[in-house]
Design a protein around this motif. Structure first.
Motif, PDB file in Angstrom:
ATOM      1  N   ARG A   1       5.280  10.310  -3.245  1.00 20.88           N
ATOM      2  CA  ARG A   1       5.215   9.773  -4.608  1.00 20.88           C
ATOM      3  C   ARG A   1       4.902   8.291  -4.586  1.00 20.88           C
ATOM      4  O   ARG A   1       4.004   7.813  -5.293  1.00 20.88           O
ATOM      5  N   SER A   2       5.622   7.523  -3.773  1.00 22.18           N
ATOM      6  CA  SER A   2       5.413   6.084  -3.743  1.00 22.18           C
ATOM      7  C   SER A   2       4.015   5.735  -3.246  1.00 22.18           C
ATOM      8  O   SER A   2       3.336   4.875  -3.820  1.00 22.18           O
TER       9      SER A   2
ATOM     10  N   ILE B   1       1.428   6.690  -5.998  1.00 21.33           N
ATOM     11  CA  ILE B   1       1.465   5.775  -7.146  1.00 21.33           C
ATOM     12  C   ILE B   1       0.765   4.465  -6.787  1.00 21.33           C
ATOM     13  O   ILE B   1      -0.031   3.932  -7.567  1.00 21.33           O
TER      14      ILE B   1
ATOM     15  N   ASP C   1       6.354  -1.725 -16.246  1.00 21.21           N
ATOM     16  CA  ASP C   1       6.721  -0.308 -16.349  1.00 21.21           C
ATOM     17  C   ASP C   1       5.479   0.578 -16.306  1.00 21.21           C
ATOM     18  O   ASP C   1       4.349   0.090 -16.157  1.00 21.21           O
ATOM     19  N   ALA C   2       5.697   1.881 -16.428  1.00 16.56           N
ATOM     20  CA  ALA C   2       4.610   2.843 -16.294  1.00 16.56           C
ATOM     21  C   ALA C   2       3.537   2.661 -17.361  1.00 16.56           C
ATOM     22  O   ALA C   2       2.380   3.029 -17.153  1.00 16.56           O
TER      23      ALA C   2
ATOM     24  N   VAL D   1       5.171  -2.042  -5.564  1.00 19.63           N
ATOM     25  CA  VAL D   1       5.497  -0.796  -6.262  1.00 19.63           C
ATOM     26  C   VAL D   1       6.324   0.051  -5.312  1.00 19.63           C
ATOM     27  O   VAL D   1       5.839   0.480  -4.263  1.00 19.63           O
TER      28      VAL D   1
ATOM     29  N   LYS E   1      15.452  -1.611  -6.591  1.00 17.52           N
ATOM     30  CA  LYS E   1      15.367  -2.583  -7.686  1.00 17.52           C
ATOM     31  C   LYS E   1      16.416  -3.668  -7.549  1.00 17.52           C
ATOM     32  O   LYS E   1      16.126  -4.861  -7.731  1.00 17.52           O
TER      33      LYS E   1
ATOM     34  N   THR F   1       7.186  -3.135  -9.709  1.00 17.96           N
ATOM     35  CA  THR F   1       7.365  -1.872 -10.414  1.00 17.96           C
ATOM     36  C   THR F   1       8.295  -1.016  -9.573  1.00 17.96           C
ATOM     37  O   THR F   1       8.066  -0.830  -8.367  1.00 17.96           O
ATOM     38  N   HIS F   2       9.361  -0.517 -10.181  1.00 19.33           N
ATOM     39  CA  HIS F   2      10.299   0.357  -9.480  1.00 19.33           C
ATOM     40  C   HIS F   2      10.270   1.732 -10.152  1.00 19.33           C
ATOM     41  O   HIS F   2      10.783   1.903 -11.256  1.00 19.33           O
ATOM     42  N   HIS F   3       9.619   2.667  -9.481  1.00 19.65           N
ATOM     43  CA  HIS F   3       9.394   3.979 -10.087  1.00 19.65           C
ATOM     44  C   HIS F   3      10.587   4.914  -9.867  1.00 19.65           C
ATOM     45  O   HIS F   3      11.423   4.706  -8.977  1.00 19.65           O
TER      46      HIS F   3
END
Length: 303
Positions: free
Chosen positions: A22-23, A26, A174-175, A220, A226, A247-249
């Motif tokens: 995922r990371s 992204i 943010d997203a 990211v 975070k 950005t912290h998803h």
């Protein structure tokens, strides 16, 4: 204007899983959308756990997912001189000191103090004040070859950082692309370890030095990091390093609500690949929002 720079920075201490995918994906998607550079960094300062076969697996897994990155890849173990230089700058400011207490010493001290606070990761704050030993005694014990950790004098470091930059914080994207100012709270971490006798850096120190040297403009990473950004902003101010956008998803979780990780045995990308899962399935599954109460791995595990 120079191009933005994103980075994916795994540690080769195990195989990549869906959370890593995922990371990485992204970062790749955001870099592609903004015409940015994408870097891969191997964070291998832990020589006892990092292994060449895991590093080779990282390259294989990311290539299987269709990702590409700039070469050469920065490996932290090849750049200890950069971290020693940063430590020397902090030492010149009288912000670091050697500590000799073991984990057992810390555990026993905390057990004797009801309600002792913990850091954002749940570890007890370091309970021994710097003033408990004189500088001469610390120097003597280092010279005698005793094991030690180099700790940041957080109170002094925070006061100097505020004097230099005012209230500490960072910009979080943010997203939806909205930028918000986030207040930093490095004091919540206490006197963190920045290096040890045998390893001249920690994650916190290495990551801010690397991001600055590599010109990273966008960090990211998962939401579990975070809170650590407070420490990173503090170090950036103290070392006069630039501040990236952050950005912290959201993390991918298992059925019990735990983040996917090597330590709980989350299924690796290599295992999913061996079971016939396709890169397209992983990409789609890793990037879509996770349903509440559902394991992130469930629909990808072949029966």
């Amino acid at each position: 204007m120079s191009r933005p720079v994103f980075r994916f920075a795994p540690s080769p201490n195990g195989q990549l899983h869906l959370g890593h995918a995922r990371s990485a994906l992204i970062n790749d998607a955001l870099a592609w959308a903004s015409g940015a550079r994408l870097l891969l960094r191997i964070e291998d300062i832990d020589a006892t756990r990092c292994r060449p076969e895991f590093e080779a697996g990282i390259y294989e897994d990311l290539a299987w997912l269709g990702l590409d990155w700039e070469r050469p890849v920065r490996r932290q173990s090849q750049h200890f001189a950069d971290y020693r230089s940063a430590l020397a700058r902090l030492e010149a400011l009288d912000l670091i000191y050697p500590s000799f207490e073991t984990r057992g010493d810390i555990r026993r001290a905390v057990a004797e103090r009801s309600g002792w606070p913990s850091d954002p990761d749940g570890a007890p704050l370091f309970p021994f004040p710097r003033a408990a030993l004189s500088p001469a005694e610390r120097t003597r014990r280092v010279a005698a070859g005793e094991p030690y950790a180099l700790r940041l004098d957080m109170d002094r470091a925070h006061a100097l950082a505020v004097e230099r930059a005012g209230a500490l914080g960072w910009q979080e994207v943010d997203a939806a692309g909205t930028v918000r100012d986030i207040a930093a709270d490095p004091l919540a971490w206490g006197d963190i370890i920045l290096a040890r006798k045998e390893v001249p850096t920690s994650y916190h120190l290495a990551v801010v030095v690397d991001d600055a040297l590599q010109g990273v403009t966008h960090v990211v990473r998962g939401a579990d990091l975070k809170a650590a950004t407070s420490v990173h902003r503090l170090l950036q101010v103290l070392l006069s390093l630039p501040a990236p956008l952050y950005t912290h998803h959201a993390l991918l979780l298992d059925a019990e609500g735990r983040k996917l990780s090597k330590s709980i045995g989350s299924r690796s990308l290599a295992a999913l690949r061996a079971e016939g899962v396709t890169p397209d399935e992983v990409r789609r599954h890793a990037l879509e929002p996770q349903r509440v109460g559902e394991s992130a791995e469930s629909s990808l595990v072949r029966k």
